[in-house]
Design a protein around this motif. Sequence first.
Motif, PDB file in Angstrom:
ATOM      1  N   SER A   1      95.385 131.615   4.631  1.00 17.03           N
ATOM      2  CA  SER A   1      94.465 132.522   5.326  1.00 17.03           C
ATOM      3  C   SER A   1      93.810 131.848   6.524  1.00 17.03           C
ATOM      4  CB  SER A   1      93.405 133.042   4.360  1.00 17.03           C
ATOM      5  OG  SER A   1      92.465 132.027   4.075  1.00 17.03           O
ATOM      6  N   LEU A   2      93.742 130.530   6.528  1.00 16.99           N
ATOM      7  CA  LEU A   2      93.116 129.830   7.645  1.00 16.99           C
ATOM      8  C   LEU A   2      94.128 129.377   8.697  1.00 16.99           C
ATOM      9  CD1 LEU A   2      90.553 127.640   5.663  1.00 16.99           C
ATOM     10  CD2 LEU A   2      90.025 129.588   7.134  1.00 16.99           C
ATOM     11  N   ALA A   3      95.426 129.578   8.422  1.00 12.66           N
ATOM     12  CA  ALA A   3      96.463 128.964   9.252  1.00 12.66           C
ATOM     13  C   ALA A   3      96.379 129.357  10.721  1.00 12.66           C
ATOM     14  CB  ALA A   3      97.840 129.320   8.697  1.00 12.66           C
ATOM     15  N   THR A   4      96.047 130.616  10.983  1.00 10.81           N
ATOM     16  CA  THR A   4      96.084 131.061  12.376  1.00 10.81           C
ATOM     17  C   THR A   4      94.764 130.864  13.104  1.00 10.81           C
ATOM     18  OG1 THR A   4      95.442 133.285  11.736  1.00 10.81           O
ATOM     19  CG2 THR A   4      97.818 132.832  11.893  1.00 10.81           C
ATOM     20  N   ILE A   5      93.712 130.559  12.385  1.00  9.31           N
ATOM     21  CA  ILE A   5      92.416 130.484  13.062  1.00  9.31           C
ATOM     22  C   ILE A   5      91.751 129.119  12.944  1.00  9.31           C
ATOM     23  CG2 ILE A   5      91.180 131.499  11.084  1.00  9.31           C
ATOM     24  CD1 ILE A   5      89.382 132.898  13.292  1.00  9.31           C
ATOM     25  N   ALA A   6      91.856 128.477  11.789  1.00  4.79           N
ATOM     26  CA  ALA A   6      91.169 127.189  11.625  1.00  4.79           C
ATOM     27  C   ALA A   6      91.920 126.305  10.629  1.00  4.79           C
ATOM     28  CB  ALA A   6      89.730 127.407  11.171  1.00  4.79           C
ATOM     29  N   PRO A   7      93.141 125.902  10.985  1.00  3.43           N
ATOM     30  CA  PRO A   7      93.933 125.082  10.042  1.00  3.43           C
ATOM     31  C   PRO A   7      93.236 123.779   9.680  1.00  3.43           C
ATOM     32  CG  PRO A   7      94.950 125.171  12.240  1.00  3.43           C
ATOM     33  CD  PRO A   7      93.864 126.179  12.231  1.00  3.43           C
ATOM     34  N   ASP A   8      92.446 123.242  10.598  1.00  2.00           N
ATOM     35  CA  ASP A   8      91.718 122.020  10.252  1.00  2.00           C
ATOM     36  C   ASP A   8      90.724 122.270   9.125  1.00  2.00           C
ATOM     37  OD1 ASP A   8      93.082 120.650  12.172  1.00  2.00           O
ATOM     38  OD2 ASP A   8      91.400 120.456  13.565  1.00  2.00           O
ATOM     39  N   LEU A   9      90.118 123.444   9.128  1.00  2.00           N
ATOM     40  CA  LEU A   9      89.168 123.755   8.056  1.00  2.00           C
ATOM     41  C   LEU A   9      89.897 123.866   6.718  1.00  2.00           C
ATOM     42  CD1 LEU A   9      86.269 124.348   7.164  1.00  2.00           C
ATOM     43  CD2 LEU A   9      86.630 126.746   7.771  1.00  2.00           C
ATOM     44  N   ALA A  10      91.142 124.347   6.752  1.00  2.00           N
ATOM     45  CA  ALA A  10      91.941 124.379   5.525  1.00  2.00           C
ATOM     46  C   ALA A  10      92.143 122.955   5.007  1.00  2.00           C
ATOM     47  CB  ALA A  10      93.286 125.043   5.787  1.00  2.00           C
ATOM     48  N   ARG A  11      92.510 122.051   5.917  1.00  2.00           N
ATOM     49  CA  ARG A  11      92.697 120.660   5.513  1.00  2.00           C
ATOM     50  C   ARG A  11      91.407 120.073   4.955  1.00  2.00           C
ATOM     51  NH1 ARG A  11      91.504 116.366   8.243  1.00  2.00           N
ATOM     52  NH2 ARG A  11      91.555 117.297  10.317  1.00  2.00           N
ATOM     53  N   LEU A  12      90.299 120.324   5.662  1.00  2.00           N
ATOM     54  CA  LEU A  12      89.009 119.790   5.212  1.00  2.00           C
ATOM     55  C   LEU A  12      88.609 120.368   3.856  1.00  2.00           C
ATOM     56  CD1 LEU A  12      87.071 119.936   8.620  1.00  2.00           C
ATOM     57  CD2 LEU A  12      87.963 117.884   7.487  1.00  2.00           C
ATOM     58  N   THR A  13      88.960 121.628   3.623  1.00  2.00           N
ATOM     59  CA  THR A  13      88.617 122.279   2.351  1.00  2.00           C
ATOM     60  C   THR A  13      89.371 121.647   1.191  1.00  2.00           C
ATOM     61  OG1 THR A  13      88.205 124.353   3.523  1.00  2.00           O
ATOM     62  CG2 THR A  13      88.541 124.508   1.148  1.00  2.00           C
ATOM     63  N   VAL A  14      90.566 121.196   1.461  1.00  2.00           N
ATOM     64  CA  VAL A  14      91.315 120.487   0.414  1.00  2.00           C
ATOM     65  C   VAL A  14      90.768 119.064   0.249  1.00  2.00           C
ATOM     66  CG1 VAL A  14      93.590 119.586  -0.247  1.00  2.00           C
ATOM     67  CG2 VAL A  14      93.392 121.863   0.805  1.00  2.00           C
ATOM     68  N   GLU A  15      90.548 118.395   1.366  1.00  2.00           N
ATOM     69  CA  GLU A  15      90.207 116.968   1.322  1.00  2.00           C
ATOM     70  C   GLU A  15      88.821 116.687   0.742  1.00  2.00           C
ATOM     71  OE1 GLU A  15      92.874 115.315   5.110  1.00  2.00           O
ATOM     72  OE2 GLU A  15      90.700 115.625   5.326  1.00  2.00           O
ATOM     73  N   PHE A  16      87.805 117.396   1.266  1.00  2.00           N
ATOM     74  CA  PHE A  16      86.453 117.033   0.832  1.00  2.00           C
ATOM     75  C   PHE A  16      86.080 117.635  -0.528  1.00  2.00           C
ATOM     76  CE2 PHE A  16      81.778 117.778   0.880  1.00  2.00           C
ATOM     77  CZ  PHE A  16      81.431 116.479   0.557  1.00  2.00           C
ATOM     78  N   PRO A  17      86.057 118.961  -0.678  1.00  2.00           N
ATOM     79  CA  PRO A  17      85.638 119.486  -1.989  1.00  2.00           C
ATOM     80  C   PRO A  17      86.540 119.027  -3.131  1.00  2.00           C
ATOM     81  CG  PRO A  17      85.597 121.225  -0.333  1.00  2.00           C
ATOM     82  CD  PRO A  17      86.271 120.045   0.293  1.00  2.00           C
ATOM     83  N   TYR A  18      87.857 119.070  -2.913  1.00  2.00           N
ATOM     84  CA  TYR A  18      88.767 118.763  -4.020  1.00  2.00           C
ATOM     85  C   TYR A  18      89.174 117.291  -4.043  1.00  2.00           C
ATOM     86  CZ  TYR A  18      88.586 123.732  -4.614  1.00  2.00           C
ATOM     87  OH  TYR A  18      88.116 124.997  -4.818  1.00  2.00           O
ATOM     88  N   GLY A  19      89.596 116.783  -2.890  1.00  2.00           N
ATOM     89  CA  GLY A  19      90.062 115.392  -2.858  1.00  2.00           C
ATOM     90  C   GLY A  19      88.954 114.379  -3.076  1.00  2.00           C
ATOM     91  N   ASP A  20      87.769 114.662  -2.535  1.00  2.00           N
ATOM     92  CA  ASP A  20      86.647 113.737  -2.723  1.00  2.00           C
ATOM     93  C   ASP A  20      85.808 114.079  -3.964  1.00  2.00           C
ATOM     94  OD1 ASP A  20      87.151 112.158  -0.484  1.00  2.00           O
ATOM     95  OD2 ASP A  20      85.788 113.250   0.827  1.00  2.00           O
ATOM     96  N   VAL A  21      85.289 115.303  -3.989  1.00  2.00           N
ATOM     97  CA  VAL A  21      84.246 115.618  -4.980  1.00  2.00           C
ATOM     98  C   VAL A  21      84.817 115.936  -6.357  1.00  2.00           C
ATOM     99  CG1 VAL A  21      82.301 117.114  -5.525  1.00  2.00           C
ATOM    100  CG2 VAL A  21      82.666 116.349  -3.161  1.00  2.00           C
ATOM    101  N   TYR A  22      85.712 116.925  -6.425  1.00  2.00           N
ATOM    102  CA  TYR A  22      86.240 117.320  -7.734  1.00  2.00           C
ATOM    103  C   TYR A  22      87.046 116.201  -8.382  1.00  2.00           C
ATOM    104  CZ  TYR A  22      84.832 122.229  -7.819  1.00  2.00           C
ATOM    105  OH  TYR A  22      84.104 123.398  -7.882  1.00  2.00           O
ATOM    106  N   ALA A  23      87.597 115.312  -7.571  1.00  2.00           N
ATOM    107  CA  ALA A  23      88.408 114.216  -8.130  1.00  2.00           C
ATOM    108  C   ALA A  23      87.564 113.136  -8.798  1.00  2.00           C
ATOM    109  CB  ALA A  23      89.255 113.594  -7.006  1.00  2.00           C
ATOM    110  N   ARG A  24      86.261 113.219  -8.644  1.00  2.00           N
ATOM    111  CA  ARG A  24      85.394 112.176  -9.173  1.00  2.00           C
ATOM    112  C   ARG A  24      85.313 112.250 -10.700  1.00  2.00           C
ATOM    113  NH1 ARG A  24      81.917 109.941  -5.713  1.00  2.00           N
ATOM    114  NH2 ARG A  24      80.359 109.652  -7.352  1.00  2.00           N
ATOM    115  N   PRO A  25      85.152 111.091 -11.333  1.00  2.00           N
ATOM    116  CA  PRO A  25      84.852 111.116 -12.770  1.00  2.00           C
ATOM    117  C   PRO A  25      83.384 111.529 -12.945  1.00  2.00           C
ATOM    118  CG  PRO A  25      84.766 108.874 -11.963  1.00  2.00           C
ATOM    119  CD  PRO A  25      85.186 109.727 -10.787  1.00  2.00           C
TER     120      PRO A  25
END
Lengths: 287, 287, 287
Positions: free
Chosen positions: B39-63
């Motif tokens: 859904s973000l591909a045509t308007i803000a692909p960077d935000l898609a990347r950031l949404t994966v990286e920070f909330p999930y890759g950084d925060v949710y991945a924490r013990p």
Amino acid sequence: MNDSRNTATAPAGHDGRFERGLEILRQVSGVQQPAVLESLATIAPDLARLTVEFPYGDVYARPGLTLAQRQLATVAALTALGNAAPQLRFHLDGALNVGCTPAEIVEVLIHTCGYAGFPAALNGITVAREVFQARAGLDFRPTVTPSGEDRFARGSAALSAIDGRAGELVIASLRDIAPDLARYIIEFGFGDIYARPALDLRTRELVTVAMCTALGTAGPQLRVHLHGLLNTGGTREEAVEVITQMAVYAGFPAALNGITAAREVFAARDADGERDGDGERDSGGDA
Amino acid sequence: MNDSRNTATAPAGHDGRFERGLEILRQVSGVQQPAVLESLATIAPDLARLTVEFPYGDVYARPGLTLAQRQLATVAALTALGNAAPQLRFHLDGALNVGCTPAEIVEVLIHTCGYAGFPAALNGITVAREVFQARAGLDFRPTVTPSGEDRFARGSAALSAIDGRAGELVIASLRDIAPDLARYIIEFGFGDIYARPALDLRTRELVTVAMCTALGTAGPQLRVHLHGLLNTGGTREEAVEVITQMAVYAGFPAALNGITAAREVFAARDADGERDGDGERDSGGDA
Amino acid sequence: MNDSRNTATAPAGHDGRFERGLEILRQVSGVQQPAVLESLATIAPDLARLTVEFPYGDVYARPGLTLAQRQLATVAALTALGNAAPQLRFHLDGALNVGCTPAEIVEVLIHTCGYAGFPAALNGITVAREVFQARAGLDFRPTVTPSGEDRFARGSAALSAIDGRAGELVIASLRDIAPDLARYIIEFGFGDIYARPALDLRTRELVTVAMCTALGTAGPQLRVHLHGLLNTGGTREEAVEVITQMAVYAGFPAALNGITAAREVFAARDADGERDGDGERDSGGDA
């Protein structure tokens, strides 16, 4: 208990809160079978019971404010919060059901723009328009007032009636940093809005206390308008009642922080020997 | 990097955060190609990347918290904020995907009404009903409990377990100004809600800390319930984790102000030599 | 007054505010007959008049910020509040009408996620996508940047440019309790977001001051970013202007509390003999 047979809620206790609450909910909703009960039946019937018992059986059943005053406070708070359109719709309809006039309701919505901004007020009006249109026979012609002259003088007079001292201090404190903001508050906030005839100052202050309590981001302003409510004929009991009611719409933290503000304002007035609103004399000591 | 070939996001860095985040996002969303990326591909692909990286890759991945605990905290916070229905829907579904039961989820939603009001809770339930109905085979029969007797005694016991001292002080402080609000907090907040069996006190306090942090308007209550979390078996690490997670849902200011509250509470407990929850002993020193 | 003949609003006063406001509203809306006037005609025509007079005739007509800057600030604030989708849509369109580029607008929306969370940013993007798609010929290709290496170094540099001292203190204060949150703020908040090229630091700080003022829950952060605005070339006049503008979107309490923060920051800088942004020198003394 026979009331609950007709509804899809969980069994109520023996303290009469459910029955008392359902009676009031019927008045507000205007129907015998309020939709909230049915809609929760398959997923959270206990929440349906709690919704009848606490907001209506405990809070709305209290003396100290009329159902019409309570509905205006709720409409103001939900409009200001801006995130509960279904409930705003219900309570706009409820306000009509308990005797508020369309003109009063629209005036409360216009009043919110000073405290929660134009988007909140405009979105509240959008919902009100739908609620009014759904009532075929509703007699409503909007008030049209000119902006008129002397906005500053008119606003200063309204501010002075509400809270001479605290209001003056706020205005004075802006002089060196944002004098135009001070002027807008007097001309627009008090001159254009507060001075409009369709709502008296006491009711304006009551719904302002409701909004500031529910928003939880307007601590200094909540204190100013608690003084304002008491200066325009409102009572300490009314102040405590409307703050308590906000527990229903914004949660206990909002209500608790509102009571903290009220405690400070009441103590300051006691220390100054200030006289509260005329209504104070008939209020019991229970607040 | 091969994961990102399958998605419409911008190229990820070499630190593995995108891959780690995408794996977790797949668990939460239950699909291989989470819709947010497309859904973000045509308007803000960077935000898609950031949404994966920070909330999930950084925060949710924490013990420190399980995915199920994190989803309950997120559901509570989004319900309380009341302004993010699409994300609430996603995370209600996500809660089911990571193993939360429908009964737990409904209980968290009922729990929110004490902290964010009935409109928030009711609107959360509306979204949950739709999410549950979209799952054909979902086995869910709502708990139905009577309101029962002894609400005050039951509420006092729950309050005492959560935070004897601080809770008592709040109640005592209301006695001269709004004694009925104090009674409602005990009877309704703690007697009707906290004492319900479907959610343990520790989880209730965890989601309460999440909500108060996200709302940002409940500073005194956040402090009370940080004590409550530590008094009911929660750890300082869990407190810091759930506050940190709120950066994702309410922004860094909310998380920073939550940490300020935690720092004060931890210092007060150190000064008093108080004992935190049992879980404290196994938590590392990294929080 | 001849303008008001064409609209459904109440008669305006003789001070020219309505005419001046309508002219600006036409620029922002891109149409001769802004829909808000017609939509309020049958229910609250006075509110239509007030909507033209105060937000546009008083606030937007002020010097100190361009219409493009004002629209970016409004877009940021409404996205952060998350409860005014119709107005967000209007002002996203308005931002294009007064010359903001799609890339700038998307960048402001991405910027909001650090201050109001991902749900706010994602819902803002959803509205922007609809606004962009409704413009057949809109030339927009999203920026795609890699996350790249050295996020910590890049973030530290951005933080240092914005507010060396205050920012360092925040990060240092987290070291004993939530060091990873400090790292995320630097790596994600400043390294991933602030360092992106599509928006300069001064504009980022301007919209951050707008958001923190409108939210009303980020007092400490508002103070840090008022320093940041002045450290990156912004002026005290711009700070006061953008705070004043928030009266329109979040109410006078939000603006008043924002001014209180500004007064403290200005006084601290005066006491320290600190130098504000370069623009300060051309700003008049009226702020």
